[in-house]
Design a protein around this motif. Structure first.
Motif, PDB file in Angstrom:
ATOM      1  N   UNK A   1      31.179   4.244  35.124  1.00  0.00           N
ATOM      2  CA  UNK A   1      29.960   3.664  34.533  1.00  0.00           C
ATOM      3  C   UNK A   1      30.029   2.148  34.441  1.00  0.00           C
ATOM      4  N   UNK A   2      28.857   1.537  34.523  1.00  0.00           N
ATOM      5  CA  UNK A   2      28.746   0.101  34.313  1.00  0.00           C
ATOM      6  C   UNK A   2      28.728  -0.189  32.810  1.00  0.00           C
ATOM      7  N   UNK A   3      29.070  -1.419  32.446  1.00  0.00           N
ATOM      8  CA  UNK A   3      29.102  -1.783  31.036  1.00  0.00           C
ATOM      9  C   UNK A   3      27.728  -1.624  30.394  1.00  0.00           C
ATOM     10  N   UNK A   4      26.677  -1.980  31.114  1.00  0.00           N
ATOM     11  CA  UNK A   4      25.315  -1.822  30.605  1.00  0.00           C
ATOM     12  C   UNK A   4      24.690  -0.572  31.224  1.00  0.00           C
ATOM     13  N   UNK A   5      25.292   0.559  30.924  1.00  0.00           N
ATOM     14  CA  UNK A   5      24.927   1.839  31.536  1.00  0.00           C
ATOM     15  C   UNK A   5      23.518   2.301  31.167  1.00  0.00           C
ATOM     16  N   UNK A   6      22.977   1.822  30.056  1.00  0.00           N
ATOM     17  CA  UNK A   6      21.665   2.285  29.600  1.00  0.00           C
ATOM     18  C   UNK A   6      20.530   1.760  30.481  1.00  0.00           C
ATOM     19  N   UNK A   7      20.814   0.809  31.369  1.00  0.00           N
ATOM     20  CA  UNK A   7      19.769   0.337  32.291  1.00  0.00           C
ATOM     21  C   UNK A   7      19.291   1.463  33.202  1.00  0.00           C
ATOM     22  N   UNK A   8      20.080   2.527  33.329  1.00  0.00           N
ATOM     23  CA  UNK A   8      19.690   3.646  34.180  1.00  0.00           C
ATOM     24  C   UNK A   8      18.403   4.314  33.692  1.00  0.00           C
ATOM     25  N   UNK A   9      18.035   4.116  32.421  1.00  0.00           N
ATOM     26  CA  UNK A   9      16.825   4.734  31.884  1.00  0.00           C
ATOM     27  C   UNK A   9      15.562   3.953  32.262  1.00  0.00           C
ATOM     28  N   UNK A  10      15.730   2.734  32.750  1.00  0.00           N
ATOM     29  CA  UNK A  10      14.590   1.968  33.230  1.00  0.00           C
ATOM     30  C   UNK A  10      13.578   1.599  32.172  1.00  0.00           C
TER      31      UNK A  10
ATOM     32  N   UNK B   1      12.691  -1.423  29.572  1.00  0.00           N
ATOM     33  CA  UNK B   1      13.022  -2.765  29.065  1.00  0.00           C
ATOM     34  C   UNK B   1      13.088  -2.823  27.536  1.00  0.00           C
ATOM     35  N   UNK B   2      12.262  -2.036  26.854  1.00  0.00           N
ATOM     36  CA  UNK B   2      12.292  -2.049  25.390  1.00  0.00           C
ATOM     37  C   UNK B   2      13.635  -1.550  24.872  1.00  0.00           C
ATOM     38  N   UNK B   3      14.181  -0.507  25.508  1.00  0.00           N
ATOM     39  CA  UNK B   3      15.504  -0.001  25.140  1.00  0.00           C
ATOM     40  C   UNK B   3      16.560  -1.075  25.373  1.00  0.00           C
ATOM     41  N   UNK B   4      16.458  -1.786  26.493  1.00  0.00           N
ATOM     42  CA  UNK B   4      17.402  -2.873  26.773  1.00  0.00           C
ATOM     43  C   UNK B   4      17.370  -3.914  25.661  1.00  0.00           C
TER      44      UNK B   4
ATOM     45  N   UNK C   1      20.996  -5.138  18.832  1.00  0.00           N
ATOM     46  CA  UNK C   1      22.016  -4.462  18.023  1.00  0.00           C
ATOM     47  C   UNK C   1      23.401  -5.061  18.262  1.00  0.00           C
ATOM     48  N   UNK C   2      23.704  -5.405  19.504  1.00  0.00           N
ATOM     49  CA  UNK C   2      25.011  -5.994  19.805  1.00  0.00           C
ATOM     50  C   UNK C   2      25.157  -7.378  19.190  1.00  0.00           C
ATOM     51  N   UNK C   3      24.030  -7.989  18.875  1.00  0.00           N
ATOM     52  CA  UNK C   3      24.054  -9.319  18.267  1.00  0.00           C
ATOM     53  C   UNK C   3      24.037  -9.278  16.746  1.00  0.00           C
ATOM     54  N   UNK C   4      23.333  -8.273  16.164  1.00  0.00           N
ATOM     55  CA  UNK C   4      23.049  -8.323  14.729  1.00  0.00           C
ATOM     56  C   UNK C   4      23.530  -7.123  13.926  1.00  0.00           C
ATOM     57  N   UNK C   5      24.114  -6.107  14.540  1.00  0.00           N
ATOM     58  CA  UNK C   5      24.497  -4.925  13.769  1.00  0.00           C
ATOM     59  C   UNK C   5      25.698  -5.209  12.865  1.00  0.00           C
TER      60      UNK C   5
ATOM     61  N   UNK D   1      30.426   0.907  21.864  1.00  0.00           N
ATOM     62  CA  UNK D   1      29.953   2.016  22.687  1.00  0.00           C
ATOM     63  C   UNK D   1      29.243   3.070  21.839  1.00  0.00           C
ATOM     64  N   UNK D   2      29.791   3.369  20.661  1.00  0.00           N
ATOM     65  CA  UNK D   2      29.162   4.343  19.771  1.00  0.00           C
ATOM     66  C   UNK D   2      27.794   3.844  19.315  1.00  0.00           C
ATOM     67  N   UNK D   3      27.688   2.546  19.043  1.00  0.00           N
ATOM     68  CA  UNK D   3      26.404   1.970  18.639  1.00  0.00           C
ATOM     69  C   UNK D   3      25.383   2.088  19.768  1.00  0.00           C
ATOM     70  N   UNK D   4      25.789   1.735  20.978  1.00  0.00           N
ATOM     71  CA  UNK D   4      24.888   1.865  22.124  1.00  0.00           C
ATOM     72  C   UNK D   4      24.420   3.301  22.289  1.00  0.00           C
ATOM     73  N   UNK D   5      25.369   4.228  22.144  1.00  0.00           N
ATOM     74  CA  UNK D   5      25.054   5.642  22.314  1.00  0.00           C
ATOM     75  C   UNK D   5      24.088   6.127  21.241  1.00  0.00           C
ATOM     76  N   UNK D   6      24.296   5.697  20.005  1.00  0.00           N
ATOM     77  CA  UNK D   6      23.405   6.111  18.913  1.00  0.00           C
ATOM     78  C   UNK D   6      21.991   5.589  19.123  1.00  0.00           C
TER      79      UNK D   6
END
Length: 496
Positions: free
Chosen positions: A55-64, A66-69, A75-79, A175-180
């Motif tokens: 997997x790529x580090x930004x694996x969530x781009x596979x969902x296509x 932009x709002x999710x991105x 979250x990676x900046x402010x969580x 990774x857990x945060x991204x997944x959640x």
């Protein structure tokens, strides 16, 4: 010279012989070899016949979407929880700095000025003897632990490994945060889809009610028929309201995961998610061995084992003599008149030796505790590695089952849609009763809901697989401070 050397060897041998006994304390566990773990038919079938990258580090781009991105970037900046994990890395780095300081010489300035009554029967001569006077001392003092047996070096190495543990755990938190966020976002998409289905069903139900009322006016239906159809409408309104509630709560949840207040969640639009076919179900061919370096939790547990092993070596070194070199240079005098003159100069150098012989079992207990901690670290690593492989296999089982479920539900959905269309035409023409229409709508609603839930579970399965494979994680070398070389001399971003 030979006699002096011989005498030193004899003294050293005598010191070693007098050291405290370690006893027969040994580790009781062994690390699992990942290459010997059997992955099972699901993993074997998904690693053959095709070359698949990790997997790529930004694996969530596979969902296509932009709002999710944007949500994940925020979250990676402010969580806050992610900031806590990052602070743990800095904490471990500073503890490693303390351990490093123990391996270096210590230099300081010690100054004392004391007015005291000197004894008439001590080594202080008159006129100070029997009188009050100032006793002054100022010196630069230096100490250096020779660390002959490597105790401080092992403690430093262990502390540096703990930095790696903290860094890997920070990546696991990320990774857990991204997944959640992805899972919550998929659930938000599902609630919108279920709400659409309920609203469509409500529209058909209200249309049928209108027709039934017309039929009652024409004398072709009774009030009982109308009332029964009216009773089926409020539950749909309640269901739609429940979906609205879930949508609002999920928006609040996504805002919180992004480090924002609930009000920010109101700006989250309806998700638009898509995933490309079955390609994501294939696995890299290096499983299970590469999970050791690809999953941050496995990496963290592995470095935990390394750190615990070095603590054992440090504990063993405590059984041997400790030699410190001490030196000082400065001034010492009674009174101030000649305090800083050459006549008051002092200097000295010499060793300080501590030799553990009998300490009530303290050293053996300390060694035993570190052995037990090592065993715990090994078993934690073993359990994490086994769980990692299990999670990959289970995710594949779910994904493959969902593919089959979707295929079966596609056929059932087509049949239910055709049945509802035919029944609706028959009801409008007066050729079928409303109960048959209701049954066809209930059947179609159930299949549509099932389809939406299967689609959502497939999207979640992709996120689960990315989590199981480490989500594009590659260990990064961590230095104690910015000017400290990498821990193992490697390049950042390489495999640990």
């Amino acid at each position: 010279m030979k006699k002096i050397t011989y005498l030193c060897l004899v003294c050293l041998t005598a010191l070693l012989a007098a050291c405290a006994d370690m006893g027969n304390i040994k580790p009781q566990t062994q690390q699992v070899d990942a290459n010997k773990l059997v992955g099972g038919k699901e993993i074997a079938g998904s690693t053959q016949g095709v070359t698949v990258a990790w997997p790529q580090l930004e694996w969530w781009h596979a969902y296509g979407d932009p709002q999710l991105d944007g949500l994940i970037a925020a979250s990676l900046s402010d969580n806050p929880n992610l900031h806590i994990a990052e602070a743990r890395v800095r904490l471990a780095q500073n503890y490693a700095g303390l351990a490093e300081a123990a391996t270096l010489p210590s230099v300081g300035i010690a100054t004392s000025m004391t007015r005291q009554l000197f004894s008439e029967h001590d080594f202080i001569p008159p006129p100070e003897a029997g009188n009050y006077a100032w006793y002054n001392r100022a010196a630069v003092e230096a100490t250096y632990d020779l660390d002959l047996w490597g105790r401080h070096r092992q403690e430093l190495a262990s502390a540096l490994d703990e930095v790696k543990v903290a860094a890997a755990e920070s990546q696991m938190a990320r990774l857990a945060l991204e997944n959640n966020i992805v899972r919550s976002y998929v659930q938000l998409s599902l609630q919108f889809a279920l709400k659409d289905i309920a609203e469509e069903t409500l529209a058909h139900r209200e249309k049928a009610l209108h027709v039934m009322r017309q039929r009652m006016t024409a004398g072709l239906a009774t009030e009982v028929d109308v009332t029964q159809l009216e009773a089926a409408v409020p539950p749909l309104h309640m269901q739609i309201e429940q979906y609205e509630e879930s949508i609002t709560i999920l928006r609040h949840q996504l805002a919180a995961l992004s480090g924002k207040g609930p009000g920010e969640g109101e700006r989250i639009a309806r998700p638009v998610l898509a995933l490309d076919g079955r390609s994501w179900m294939q696995l890299p061919s290096a499983l299970p061995a590469d999970l050791i370096g690809r999953r941050p939790d496995v990496v963290a547990r592995r470095w935990g084992v390394e750190a615990a092993a070095k603590q054992i070596e440090a504990a063993k070194a405590s059984f041997y003599p400790n030699i410190n070199l001490m030196a000082f240079i400065g001034f010492q005098a009674i009174g101030f008149s000649k305090f800083l003159s050459g006549e008051s100069a002092i200097r000295g150098i010499g060793p300080a030796i501590s030799l553990p012989i009998f300490d009530g079992g303290r050293l053996r207990s300390n060694l035993g505790a570190h052995m037990a901690a090592y065993d715990m670290a090994v078993e934690s690593y073993n359990g994490t590695l086994i769980h990692a492989l299990e999670s990959v296999a289970n995710t594949l089982v779910v994904a493959q089952s969902l593919q089959q479920q979707k295929h079966l539900n596609d056929g059932a959905l087509a049949t239910a849609g055709k049945a509802r269309a035919l029944t609706s035409k028959g009801f409008a023409a007066g050729m079928s009763d409303f109960l048959l229409l209701l049954n066809s709508e209930v059947a179609l609603l159930a299949q549509q809901q099932q389809q939406a839930q299967i689609t959502a579970r497939m999207l979640e399965s992709h996120a689960a697989l990315m989590l199981a494979l480490g989500g594009g994680y590659l260990p990064v070398q961590v230095a104690v401070e910015a000017n400290t070389p990498p821990v193992d001399g490697g390049k950042a971003g390489t495999h640990e």
